[in-house]
Every structure is written in structure tokens, then in C-alpha cells.
Enzyme design. Structure first.
Site, PDB file in Angstrom:
ATOM      1  CD1 TRP A 168      16.473  81.373  79.033  1.00 17.83           C
ATOM      2  CD2 TRP A 168      17.249  81.218  76.838  1.00 17.83           C
ATOM      3  NE1 TRP A 168      17.470  82.083  78.879  1.00 17.83           N
ATOM      4  CE2 TRP A 168      18.032  82.240  77.499  1.00 17.83           C
ATOM      5  CE3 TRP A 168      17.564  81.385  75.309  1.00 17.83           C
ATOM      6  CZ2 TRP A 168      19.110  83.217  77.122  1.00 17.83           C
ATOM      7  CZ3 TRP A 168      18.721  81.939  75.001  1.00 17.83           C
ATOM      8  CH2 TRP A 168      19.286  82.898  75.865  1.00 17.83           C
ATOM      9  CG  ASP A 424      42.343  90.615  57.526  1.00 20.40           C
ATOM     10  OD1 ASP A 424      43.584  90.948  57.698  1.00 20.40           O
ATOM     11  OD2 ASP A 424      41.991  89.531  57.414  1.00 20.40           O
ATOM     12  CD  GLU A 479      46.415  92.000  55.410  1.00 24.37           C
ATOM     13  OE1 GLU A 479      47.030  91.601  56.391  1.00 24.37           O
ATOM     14  OE2 GLU A 479      45.267  91.060  55.094  1.00 24.37           O
TER      15      GLU A 479
END
Length: 883
Positions: A168, A424, A479
Site C-alpha cells: 500500500w 432499470d 423499465e
């Protein structure tokens, strides 16, 4: 800014409000401007700046003009992009619906924009196909003996890659930025091993303009995980490159596209009977067989894309290219899809491109650090935020946003073998107001005005064009609650290109009925109108209830109908209470009439096929993080002495009915009666006749129903059958013969505008389907079926004195066989009679006058025979046969 026609083109600037028009053309819709537009539309040239390409590998001729007023406007070196008159003028949707002619300029404008965008892709990216392969360049990819990581983050000042592979610490993995805001780093393999181990965590660290360093999950990451032992822990990106021994290989081809989709909507995580999150592999092994057994042909998977908040039902996506890690790995999801294909099931994905999670640490929103819209995935200000959903809204005019979203669609199709999508939140995409506080009435002004977000419309046109170019047999569903005309018509016609739209008004109608109306208040006309109220030539997926209707705060239809009785009154070991009997009967009727009359496809949410009780409630602080209501109680339908099995058996049967008769794909749909007094709806779908008796008490004996074709009808499906929990009052062996009604071809003289009718028994709260029995001539005349051979006849010619010609052709069948002696004698008599008739025909010689006289005499004889038949009430009813 003016284009070549002198019209002001809205640049969709970052300062535009949420209601800014995508069409700021002075007088564009007026008749005075229309003529000028039509004359010059083919020479439209839109001025503007190139969007900033993060990695313009194919953009050597690209010209970049920095402009804060444009989120992504693109032009080439040439001053104009010519469109043919045919492309602009021949808008096919206007022929389908002439009422849209008034909005021809709107269709022309968006079609022109769409064609221009495709030409820009061709010029600068090698075409839409190549442009949509962004995942082969962005994110992590193996190139030149190592890993290359690329990210688009124009607002970043410095950037580095961090993860488990470097502790890291990104000081040794600094990334380089190009002039287009793209960052990249190459990490060569070390001793033939990957510089980043498979399944290790990674993040993109960058410094923003304020000098603050932030860690973000790579936008194109293909897997992300969270430490489940830590509450509210952030997600980490995962480098996913399994060795060949662990990589799943597909074994089965995609199944053929069904004539009509019968969709099983499923959420993998909540598909276990235990209060926990289910896995992809468990779903494949345990739930897919249930779906197949109930005769569905399509599975629609919810919550596939990674979402950090489980209770969002998967609609607040954080990582668009990553599978939800709660249920397993990418290889596990591939196993699920492959197993579905092996069962002949198509698999659709619930894709969310209408908005994205507002999360910063683990979502795409983390790349927005206050920059302008041109350098962001999102619009700025109010236009970039959905106030009801608390989520961010994409800038669909941005070049890199288009690359990201279009590539996302290709990724799921090609990498995971999905067979299509359910988009959606399409209503939110289509309009600047997102449908908020908007009651759509069907007035066309609501669809084609300054409220229309043309950028989003063009994206959807590109998306549908791409999907069907990759996979011609794909199924793509919108939708949309608004009912925008053309949404379900092909892109070349000027439509948006969806195959189906969800019939979203239907479940709301049923909830209103079961919650608020007594049986006496149920209107047959209102029900039939609500089910058939859809646009001609635009297909719909009907459903009585989906996941939306059973989320916490609401209930399933079964629970509305039976409520607490479902806890104690579902045993078959005792007689059902009136509430349970009514509830099961209406549950079957509601779902079946929705399927049969509501659209060209059908959808059911997981568990509702057997009347799953209660509601759905995901684990959250308000319920103590419980999974009790976030599961499916399969044990209810599997227990043989519980009545849930009856609703499940009927669901299986009605799907099988469509599999056999294909009525969903039939364009023939006629409601012949919606009788308010009788509480009966009669309609035809394909060649089937449906009779729904919603009356709570009355049984109709000899109830007359209209039909199209004459003949004999029998029961194809009966909700009152014993195996479906009924009383078995309708005889399935009864033959129903039709009677002609009125004058053929004159509907107003017919019965309910149908040329034929037959009579049935119709018990209360039942639905029965009748099919027409196909019979050959020998069956229709009462003769037994035998293997007959046709004896050839000599040519028969008829000479006439006045040179007119008549030809008499007769087929004489010889009855043969090795039967009992009495049958042989009967056959011999029939054969002798036939031979005599044949001899008469061969020897026939008449002139034209004699021939006409004989015809007239035959007509009189036929009339006399018909009168005799009516008087003797012939056992074959009113079935007639041609001479």
C-alpha cells in the site's frame, strides 16, 4: 452558438439546470421553421469541441478544443458531416403512428444526433464496436509481458497504484498522465510471474486540486470485496486474473431466443430458505431446477453489479464491471449462467445505467472532486443529482461516459454470456424532471418537449444498437412508466430500440383492487382496459407483482388476499376457510389474466408463483440487521400437505399452456365481453378462448361465449381442477360445439362481434381456457379413423356445346383392412357405392345448360338436407363441411 441552420444548439453546459432543454431550438416545432429544417437537415453541421479522450489510440485526426461550455461535443477536421435525405426523412415510426407527424422535427433531430455520433465513433475509434471494447484498454489488462493499468481521472494532479503487492505504498508505482486526463502505468512480469498476484487488493490513489490524496477503487475493476468482520468497512478493488486451472470455461451454448419470454425475476442473495445470503453456485444447483420445472424460459438476475449497500436491492451500483462478491466470484457467476443455458434458460441482467451510488470511498462518485462536467462522469449541480434516490446522474453526452457505459454492456454479454438486459430507471433517464411529481397522461407533449433529455435518448439508442449487433437474439427490456412512444420500436425507424417495456401500471392496479375494493366493486371493463392499454406494435412484459410490490411497507398479493390466515389456514388436512379459498382462487386468476391479456411476455418474482407470504425486508438497523424477511421459504411449497403447492402447480400449468399454444406471441387478442353484471371477462388470445368468472357466488350453466373459428372446443386449462386446489366442477371431457352467429363478415350481427359461439359451465372465481380440437374430415363425419388409400381416377373431361368447360373431379377412397366380418361387409357396401358413383362421373356428358340446371337442383337438395338436419338435431351440431 448557432449551427448551419441558424438554430441555437444547447451545449448542455455544466451550469445548466435540471430542467434545461436538450432542444433549445427557437421555433423548431413551429410550421415556419419546419419547412426550412426539412430543406437543409441533411447538411446539419454542429460546431463544438472534441471530448477529451483519455487514450485516443485511434484518434490521430482528433482535434481538441478546450471549452468549459461543453461536456462532450465532438467534431472532426471536416467542416460538415453529411447525412442522406433518406436517413433524415424516412422515419419509419411516423408510418406506424401518424399522430407523431407533429413531432417529426424532434425525431429528425435525435436521429441526426444519433447518426452523427456513430460517424464520430467510426472516424475516431474505429466504430461503435471497437469503441465499446474499452475494458480491453482501461482498468487492468495484460499487455507486452506485463500488466498495464489505465484510468480516466482528468481532475487528478498526481496518481499512483497501491495495493497488497506493494504494501500500500505507491511511491514506486507512480502513474503518468496524458493530455486527455488519462493515467497509466506498466508493470512487467517478474520471473514469469505477475507483478500483481491474482485475487490481491488494489486501489487508485490520486491527489486532487486541493492537494488532498484520496484512495479510490479503480473504475473498471472486475471484482471488489469487503472485510465482513468490520462494520461499515469500505470495499477494496481486487485484481482478478485466475490461472487457467481456476478459470471457468463455458460448456453450453446459448439457448435459442423464445417466441415470448416467460421471465423468472430472481435475487440470488435472498434465494436461500435460510436467513443468510445465498451463493451463485447454490442458486444454480437448487433454484434453477425449480425455475425450469415451472416452465419458465428466462431468468432475470437482480443485484449482479457490485453494490456496497445490500438493502439497495442492487440499484445503487458502486462497481459496474464487478459481480456482487456477497454471492461469490466471477467464476461462480459464470457457472450459474452456464447451468441456466444447459437447462434451456436465457439469462437477463438487471442493468443500472440510470444513476449510480452516491458513495465516495467505494463508488464511481469518488472520482468527482469538484471538477466541471466535461472532466467528470456526472453532471454538476442539480442536474447531476437525483434528490429522491440520493444518487449521482451520468452525463450521457460525455465521450468517456459513453465509452464506460457501452463497454459495460459488452462486458457482461461477452465475458459472462448474458442474453440480454432489463434497463432499470429508464423514465428517469428520458426526462430532465426524471418523472418526479409527473403524472403521465398520454399526451404526446409530455414525451417530445424541452423536458426530454435527448442525450440520454441517444445513449439508449446506441446501447440497443450495440447490444443487438453483438447478440442479434438479445432480449432488452425497458423499465419505463411514462409510456414514451417509440421506446419499443427499432432504432432505424426512429425508435429507441428496446424489444419490450415493462407494463408497470398493471401491478399498481391489482394492489389497488386487493387493498381497496370489495368483490362487488371489481370492474371487468376497468380490468380488461388496464391489461390491454398498451401501444400498438410495441411489446410489453406484463406482471401482477414484482419485487417492488413486496418490499417492506407493502405485501405480496397472496398476503393481501389471505393475511394472517396464511399462518394457520393453509393445511390440506382441513377444509379451507372462505378467506383462504377466495385468496387462492383470486391469486390464480390475477396472475393468469395478467399473463394472458397484459402483454407479449410475462414476469414473476421469485416465490410469488406459490403465493409467498409477508414481505421483503433486507437487513438494516431498523430490523436489527435481520435476514428473516430476506429469504424465500421454499419449504412452504415443498410441504405436500400445505396449499401453497396448488398455486405453484397452476403457475407451472399456465406457463406450459403458452409453451404448447404460443398464445403470448400471438398478435390476435380480442376481448369479446367484459360483463359488469355477470362479472365475467371473455377473450381470445391466439386460437384459445379464455373465460374468467370473477363473480364470488354465481355459477353460470350454459354460459354463451363468442369465438372466431367454428368447430369443437375442449378444456385446455381449468383453475378449478382438483390439482390446483379447486372443486373440480368443470368437465374436461365435455365437447363444446360452436353455433354460427349472424351474418358472416358482418360483426354487428354476430354475438359480441364474434362469428361463432359455444356454451360452457363457469363456476365462480374460476378461469377456464378452451382450445379448438383439430379434426380431419373422417372424424367430423363420424367415421372411424382408418388407413385409407386413394385409388387414382381416370381423367374426366366435360364437353359443352357452347365451348364452355366444366371439369368434375372426384376422389373415391377404397376402404380396406383386415377387420371383423361385419366391418368387412360394411366396407364392401361402401366401396360398391363409391364405385357406382365413380362410374357415373366418368360417363357424365352434359352441355352448359344441363350443367347449370343440375347445379340448381343440387342446391335445392342441399337446402332440404340442412333443414332435415336441424329438425333431427344432428349429433355433430353446427359443424359444416364443404362439398
Amino acid at each position: 452558438m448557432l449551427n448551419s441552420l441558424g438554430f441555437s444548439i444547447s451545449p448542455f453546459s455544466s451550469s445548466s439546470s435540471s430542467h434545461q432543454s436538450s432542444l433549445s431550438f427557437p421555433g423548431l416545432f413551429s410550421s415556419s421553421s419546419s419547412r426550412k429544417y426539412r430543406a437543409k437537415a441533411a447538411r446539419i453541421s454542429r460546431d463544438g469541441a472534441f471530448p477529451k479522450h483519455a487514450f485516443p489510440f485511434l484518434s490521430k485526426t482528433l482535434k481538441v478544443v478546450s471549452s468549459s461550455n461543453f461536456s462532450a461535443v465532438l467534431r472532426g477536421e471536416s467542416p460538415a458531416m453529411t447525412l442522406s435525405e433518406e436517413d433524415v426523412e424516412n422515419i419509419g415510426i411516423l408510418a406506424v403512428d401518424p399522430a407523431l407527424e407533429k413531432y417529426k422535427d424532434h425525431f429528425r433531430y435525435r436521429m441526426t444526433r444519433y447518426l452523427e455520433q456513430k460517424k464520430l465513433f467510426e472516424k475516431h475509434e474505429g466504430g461503435l464496436e471497437e469503441f465499446s471494447r474499452g475494458y480491453l484498454k482501461f482498468g487492468f489488462n495484460r499487455e507486452y509481458g506485463g500488466i498495464v493499468y489505465r484510468e480516466w481521472a482528468p481532475a487528478a494532479v498526481e496518481a499512483e497504484l497501491i495495493g497488497d503487492f506493494n504494501g500500500w505504498n505507491g511511491s514506486n508505482h507512480k502513474m503518468e498522465k496524458n493530455q486527455f486526463g488519462g493515467w497509466s502505468i506498466k508493470m512487467p512480469d517478474v520471473d514469469d510471474s505477475s507483478a500483481i498476484p491474482h485475487n490481491s487488493r488494489v486501489k487508485f490513489r490520486f491527489k486532487n486540486g486541493n492537494g488532498v490524496w484520496v484512495d479510490r477503487i479503480p473504475a473498471w475493476i472486475k471484482y471488489a470485496i469487503v472485510d465482513s468482520t468490520k462494520f461499515a468497512a469500505p470495499y477494496d478493488g481486487v485484481y482478478w486474473e485466475p490461472p487457467s486451472s481456476e478459470r471457468y470455461e463455458f460448456n453450453y451454448p446459448r439457448p435459442p431466443k423464445p417466441k415470448a419470454p416467460r421471465i423468472y425475476e430472481a435475487h440470488v442473495g435472498m434465494s436461500s430458505s435460510e436467513p443468510r445470503i445465498n451463493s451463485y453456485r447454490e442458486f444454480a444447483d437448487e433454484v434453477l431446477p425449480r425455475i425450469k420445472a415451472n416452465n419458465y424460459n428466462t431468468v432475470q438476475l437482480m443485484a449482479v453489479m457490485e453494490h456496497s449497500y445490500y438493502a439497495s436491492f442492487g440499484y445503487h451500483v458502486t462497481n459496474f464491471f464487478a459481480v456482487s462478491s456477497r454471492s461469490g466470484t466471477p467464476e461462480d457467476l459464470k457457472y450459474l449462467i452456464d447451468e441456466a443455458h444447459s437447462l434451456g434458460l436465457q439469462v437477463l441482467m438487471d442493468v443500472v445505467h440510470s444513476h449510480t451510488s452516491n458513495n465516495v470511498t467505494d463508488g464511481l462518485n469518488g472520482y468527482d472532486v469538484g471538477q466541471n462536467s466535461e472532466d467528470s462522469y456526472f453532471h454538476t449541480g442539480e442536474r447531476g443529482y437525483h434528490k429522491l434516490w440520493d444518487s449521482r446522474l451520468f452525463n450521457y453526452a460525455n465521450w468517456e461516459v459513453l465509452r464506460f457505459l457501452l463497454s459495460n454492456l459488452r462486458w457482461w454479454i461477452e465475458e459472462f454470456k448474458f442474453d440480454g438486459f432489463r434497463f432499470d430507471g429508464v423514465t428517469s433517464m428520458l426526462y430532465h424532471h426524471h418523472g418526479i411529481n409527473m403524472a403521465f397522461t398520454g399526451n404526446y407533449e409530455e414525451y417530445f418537449s424541452e423536458a426530454t433529455d435527448v442525450d440520454a435518448v441517444i445513449y439508449l439508442m446506441l446501447a440497443n444498437s450495440l447490444i443487438h449487433s453483438i447478440l442479434p437474439d438479445a432480449t432488452v427490456i425497458a423499465e419505463d412508466v411514462s409510456g414514451m412512444p417509440g421506446l419499443g420500436r427499432p432504432v432505424p425507424e426512429g425508435g429507441v430500440g428496446f424489444d419490450y417495456r415493462l407494463a408497470m401500471a398493471i401491478p399498481d392496479k391489482w394492489i389497488d383492487y386487493v387493498k381497496n375494493k370489495s368483490d362487488a366493486e371489481w370492474s371487468m371493463k376497468d380490468i380488461s382496459w388496464s391489461l390491454t392499454d398498451r401501444r400498438y406494435t410495441e411489446k410489453c412484459i406484463s406482471y401482477a407483482e414484482s419485487h417492488d410490490q413486496s418490499i417492506v411497507g407493502d405485501k405480496t398479493i397472496a398476503f393481501f388476499l389471505m393475511d394472517k390466515e396464511m399462518y394457520s389456514g393453509m393445511s390440506c388436512l382441513e377444509d379451507p376457510s372462505p378467506i383462504v379459498e377466495r385468496g387462492i382462487a383470486l391469486h390464480k386468476m390475477i396472475h393468469f389474466i395478467t399473463m394472458a391479456l397484459g402483454g407479449e411476455g410475462y414476469l414473476n418474482f421469485m416465490g410469488n408463483e406459490f403465493g409467498h407470504p409477508e414481505w421483503i425486508d433486507f437487513p438494516r438497523e431498523g430490523n436489527g440487521w435481520s435476514y428473516e424477511k430476506c429469504r424465500r421459504q421454499w419449504n412452504l411449497v415443498d410441504t405436500d400437505h400445505l396449499r401453497y403447492k396448488f398455486m405453484n402447480a397452476f403457475d407451472k400449468a399456465m406457463n406450459a399452456l403458452d409453451e404448447k399454444y404460443s398464445f403470448l406471441s400471438s398478435a390476435k387478442q380480442i376481448v369479446s365481453s367484459a360483463n359488469e353484471d355477470d362479472k365475467v371477462i371473455v377473450f381470445e388470445r391466439g386460437d384459445l378462448v379464455f373465460v374468467f368468472n370473477f363473480h364470488p357466488e354465481i355459477t353460470y350453466e350454459g354460459y354463451k361465449v363468442g369465438c372466431d373459428l367454428p368447430g369443437k372446443y375442449k378444456v385446455a386449462l381449468d383453475s378449478d381442477a382438483w390439482e390446483f386446489g379447486g372443486r373440480g366442477r368443470v368437465g374436461h371431457d365435455v365437447e363444446h360445439f360452436t353455433s354460427p352467429e349472424g351474418i358472416p363478415g358482418v360483426p354487428e350481427t354476430n354475438f359480441n362481434n364474434r362469428p361463432n359461439s359455444f356454451k360452457v359451465l363457469s363456476p365462480p372465481r374460476t378461469c377456464v381456457v378452451y382450445y379448438r380440437v383439430e379434426e380431419d374430415l373422417s372424424e367430423a363425419t363420424g367415421e372411424e379413423e382408418e388407413n385409407n388409400e386413394t385409388e387414382p381416377l381416370e381423367d374426366v373431361s366435360v364437353n359443352t356445346d357452347d365451348k364452355s368447360t366444366a371439369i368434375v373431379v372426384a376422389e373415391i377412397q377404397s376402404l380396406q383392412g383386415e377387420e371383423e366380418e361385419e366391418e368387412e361387409e360394411a366396407d364392401s357396401e361402401k366401396t360398391t357405392a363409391s364405385q357406382l358413383k365413380q362410374k357415373e362421373l366418368i360417363n357424365l356428358r352434359v352441355n352448359s345448360q344441363d350443367f347449370e340446371a343440375e347445379e340448381a337442383e343440387n342446391d335445392e337438395e342441399e337446402e332440404e338436407e340442412e333443414e332435415e338436419a336441424e329438425e333431427t338435431d344432428n349429433a355433430w351440431g353446427d359443424v359444416s363441411f364443404d362439398d
